[in-house]
Each structure stands twice: as C-alpha cells, then as structure tokens.
Scaffold this motif. Structure first.
Motif, PDB file in Angstrom:
ATOM      1  N   ARG A  23      -0.125  11.066  -4.356  1.00 47.97           N
ATOM      2  CA  ARG A  23      -0.349  10.625  -2.975  1.00 47.97           C
ATOM      3  C   ARG A  23      -0.334   9.108  -2.911  1.00 47.97           C
ATOM      4  N   LYS A  24       0.749   8.552  -2.424  1.00 47.65           N
ATOM      5  CA  LYS A  24       0.906   7.098  -2.404  1.00 47.65           C
ATOM      6  C   LYS A  24      -0.085   6.404  -1.469  1.00 47.65           C
ATOM      7  N   ARG A  25      -0.509   7.080  -0.404  1.00 49.44           N
ATOM      8  CA  ARG A  25      -1.363   6.426   0.588  1.00 49.44           C
ATOM      9  C   ARG A  25      -2.816   6.322   0.154  1.00 49.44           C
ATOM     10  N   VAL A  26      -3.192   7.028  -0.900  1.00 47.31           N
ATOM     11  CA  VAL A  26      -4.581   6.966  -1.381  1.00 47.31           C
ATOM     12  C   VAL A  26      -4.744   5.707  -2.227  1.00 47.31           C
ATOM     13  N   ARG A  27      -5.592   4.802  -1.765  1.00 44.81           N
ATOM     14  CA  ARG A  27      -5.690   3.497  -2.429  1.00 44.81           C
ATOM     15  C   ARG A  27      -6.454   3.556  -3.755  1.00 44.81           C
ATOM     16  N   GLN A  78      -7.763   6.104  -6.797  1.00 47.60           N
ATOM     17  CA  GLN A  78      -7.544   7.446  -7.322  1.00 47.60           C
ATOM     18  C   GLN A  78      -8.145   7.575  -8.723  1.00 47.60           C
ATOM     19  N   THR A 135       6.017  -1.202  -6.522  1.00 44.80           N
ATOM     20  CA  THR A 135       5.482  -1.070  -5.155  1.00 44.80           C
ATOM     21  C   THR A 135       4.220  -0.218  -5.106  1.00 44.80           C
ATOM     22  N   ASP A 136       3.896   0.451  -6.202  1.00 43.21           N
ATOM     23  CA  ASP A 136       2.684   1.276  -6.258  1.00 43.21           C
ATOM     24  C   ASP A 136       1.522   0.410  -6.735  1.00 43.21           C
ATOM     25  N   GLN A 181      -1.800   0.960  -6.069  1.00 41.20           N
ATOM     26  CA  GLN A 181      -3.083   1.658  -5.978  1.00 41.20           C
ATOM     27  C   GLN A 181      -3.956   1.324  -7.194  1.00 41.20           C
ATOM     28  N   GLU A 209     -10.330   9.377  -4.298  1.00 42.07           N
ATOM     29  CA  GLU A 209      -9.970  10.784  -4.339  1.00 42.07           C
ATOM     30  C   GLU A 209      -9.729  11.164  -5.801  1.00 42.07           C
TER      31      GLU A 209
END
Length: 422
Positions: A296-300, A302, A324-325, A327, A387
């Motif tokens: 899940r890319k939108r979860v900052r 993890q 670009t990831d 997180q 998450e």
C-alpha cells in the motif's frame, strides 16, 4: 477480508431458503422448512464448487484467493449441516404428488449423495484426525476432493427429478437449476479444463538450499506470467514426480525477462521431496498469479512482520521499492535461528539503498522469542501510528497483537494473508 463476496454468497444461500419456504408454504410449516434447508444446501454447495475453480474476476470481492478458500470451506460445512437437517425433516407432501419411477430414483440417489457428502466434507473439514497428531495425507485429501462434483451432480438430479406437487411455482426450480449448472460447470472446468489451460511452462534456472529452505529461480519457456509483488502462484514439477500443484508466494519483484523466485520451506511430504528431485533445466509449471496481499503506497508508516517463510511477500515488496517510495517501513523477521534467515544479506543490501526501510532479524534461539515489547523497541516510530502487515503463523500474529493492545500500541490497521489453505 473484503465482505462483498462473502455477503453476496450468504444472500444467495438465504434467497434459496426463502424461495423454498415460500414455494412449499401451502403444504405446511414442516414441509416448507425441509425444502428451504434443502434448497439452501444446493446453493451453498454450488457456491463452494464455484470458489474452488479460483475465478480471478471475483477474487477482489473477497480480498484474495486465501479468503475465497475460507468461504469455500464454510460453504461446504454449511451445506453439510443443512443436508443433515433436510434428511432428518422430510417434507410431508405425499398426498399432493403423483409418484413416478423417476421420482423414486431421485429419492434413492439423494440418499447416496447425502452419505457421500458427509464422508467427503468430514475429510475436508478435519485436516488432522481428531484427538491425534495424525494428519490426513495431502494426496488423499486432494483425491477425495475430486469426487465432490460427482456427488453434487447426484444431489442436483435429486432436486430436479424428485416428485413435486402439480402446479408448483417454477421460480424455485429455475433458481436451483441455475446454481446446479453453475456448480457443475465450475467443477468440470476445475477437473478437465483448468489443468491444461492455466499452467505456464517454466524452466528451473537456479537452485539454492539454505537449511530447511530451498530457493528456486525460474525462467519462462513461453509467455511470461505477469504479477504484482506479494502475489502467489501454484507450482508443480511433473518431471520430478510432483505433479500436484502447491501454492507459494513469489519472493521477487517482477523483472523484464519474466524470471521469478520462490522460497520453499520443507514442511510436508511434497516440500521435503522437492529439493532432492530438482535439477537445473528441469521443466516446471506455474499457475497464477493470485492474492491481494499487496504493497500500500499511500500508507506512510508501515510495519512488515514476517514469521519464518512468511518473509517471501516482503522480499518481493522490498525488491520492488523505488526512489519514489518514501514511506517509513520497519521490517521485522522472526526466525528460529540465524541460519533460517536465508535472505538476510539481500534485505540488508536493499535497506542500504532505501533509507526509509529498516530490517531487523530476531532469532529465537539467540535473541529469545519475539514479543510485542521487543517489536515496539525494534520499530523506530510508534506502532499505533502505523499499519501492520503480517505473514506467518497465526499464533505469532495473535500473540503480538494481544501484546500491542495491552501496551496501547494497537496498529491503525492490520493486514494479513492466510498462512494455510487446507
């Protein structure tokens, strides 16, 4: 679990029961109840066979094939319970029907299907023999499963040909016949079409053994399979005498040449036999991809928590990370000993290229068992703000989550993949 699929199948079973009760209500409450549960049993078993065919189009409505198999199992159990009740409560409609030889045959074969289903569903339900440590052999379990469609065909004939009162509303028959056809079509596809249509040929490129884990790298011999990191596929090695396909998570990110890697731990007869029968250049077949355990890319923030061979989806996730990831990701891998951490160096190299990723390996023999307290100490941000993504034995997950709750560190959401299908 996405609830759309389970709810739709539950409503389909309920609709069968309501139609059965409404259609036979004029013949008394006992008759209406008997037909209602019999109709619900037909729909439940049909749904179980449909899900066993692994239809990819409906997989997103369940949240993955692992969840589909959970519903497949419970639909089978529900069908068994409903059939037992239907057998015990017979509809009292003899005064309203004209008996025929075909109807008598349908009644007789219905008994055959009933007792056959009891035996097969009991085998499917109890993977381990109760009160013992004996497990039913996988080949026996799988072989008996193949007869479900034949018994369902008998049950479908029973509901179609059994003697019915004259002038009965045909809506129930249309509904049950539709589900009967769908269930039989799914079973025929599973047994006679899918084995030739779905598998793709791959060649074994490399084999590496790390204690009880074997890593294999495969290259496509035809059109390569396309997959997303975190998905799994069914692997079979017919040339090595292991033609029965087993599911394994793809432990690498997608590559332009279509090669893929699996990490396979020796847990059962099939996986224990595999390493000794493999040789470079050998042909294997791959069926897939399946699964919705995706990054899940939108979860900052993890937390990736892996238990043993449950590291495989996270290996694919880590390899797929790009610049670009950005997180914050804390990967914690619980193993029995350092020797089991077969991908430790690979993960360390990936973490060196991605500042947001930290990797911690906890070996219970030297570091003690992983607990919620240790997990909180290893993660560089509050877990309650993150998450948690988990793959591994259920006992580890449940213990960690219970401990985090006591520490007021319950994650915002928990995502996990079923570790066992059977």
């Amino acid at each position: 679990m996405t609830l759309t699929g389970p709810v739709l199948f539950a409503l389909a079973v309920l609709a069968g029961a309501i139609l059965g009760a409404q259609t036979y209500a004029p013949y008394g409450a006992e008759s209406a109840f008997s037909i209602a549960i019999g109709a619900a049993a037909i729909v439940a078993m049909s749904g179980s066979l449909i899900l066993a065919a692994r239809p990819r189009l409906i997989e997103p409505f369940f949240g993955g094939l692992d969840r589909m198999y959970v519903i497949h199992k419970w639909l089978g159990i529900a069908a068994l319970v409903l059939m037992v009740l239907h057998d015990q409560i017979e509809p009292d409609i003899e005064d309203f029907v004209r008996e025929t030889s075909l109807g008598e045959l349908a009644e007789d074969v219905g008994e055959i299907a009933f007792y056959g289903f009891i035996g097969l569903i009991a085998i499917s339900w109890f993977k381990r023999i109760p009160f013992t440590r004996l497990e039913l052999p996988w080949p026996l379990w799988r072989f008996t499963h193949r007869f479900m469609g034949l018994l369902f065909a008998i049950a479908a004939f029973h509901q179609l040909a059994i003697d019915k009162p004259a002038g009965l509303d045909g809506t129930l028959d249309l509904y049950l016949n539709g589900f009967s056809l769908a269930g039989l079509a799914a079973w025929l596809f599973t047994q006679f079409v899918a084995p030739f249509l779905r598998p793709r040929p791959y060649a074994l490129d490399q084999v590496a053994r790390h204690g009880g884990t074997t890593e294999i790298t495969l290259r496509p011999e035809g059109r390569a399979m396309r997959w997303r990191p975190g998905q799994f596929a069914f692997v079979a090695a017919p040339g090595a005498g292991l033609a029965e396909a087993h599911p394994f998570t793809i432990a690498s990110a997608p590559k332009a040449d279509g090669t893929l890697r699996f990490g396979i731990k020796s847990l059962g007869d099939w996986t224990k036999a595999l390493p000794g029968r493999l040789a470079a250049g050998q042909s294997l077949t791959i069926e897939g991809p399946y699964g919705r355990f995706l990054f899940r890319k939108r979860v900052r923030k993890q937390v990736w928590l892996a238990g043993g061979i449950g590291i495989t989806p996270f290996l694919a996730w880590a390899e797929a990370l790009t610049d670009t990831d950005t997180q914050q990701i804390a990967l914690v891998w619980a193993v029995a000993s350092k020797d089991e951490a077969f991908a430790g160096d690979r993960l360390a190299a990936i973490a060196a290229r991605h500042p947001g990723l930290t990797v911690q390996i906890v070996a219970s023999k030297t570091d003690g068992r992983l607990t919620a307290e240790k997990l909180v100490a290893l993660v560089h941000f509050p877990i309650r703000e993150a998450e948690l993504f988990f793959c591994g034995p259920c006992g580890l997950r449940d213990g960690i989550l219970a401990g985090l709750k006591t520490m007021n560190q319950t994650p915002r959401r928990v995502h996990s993949e079923a570790f066992e299908f059977r």
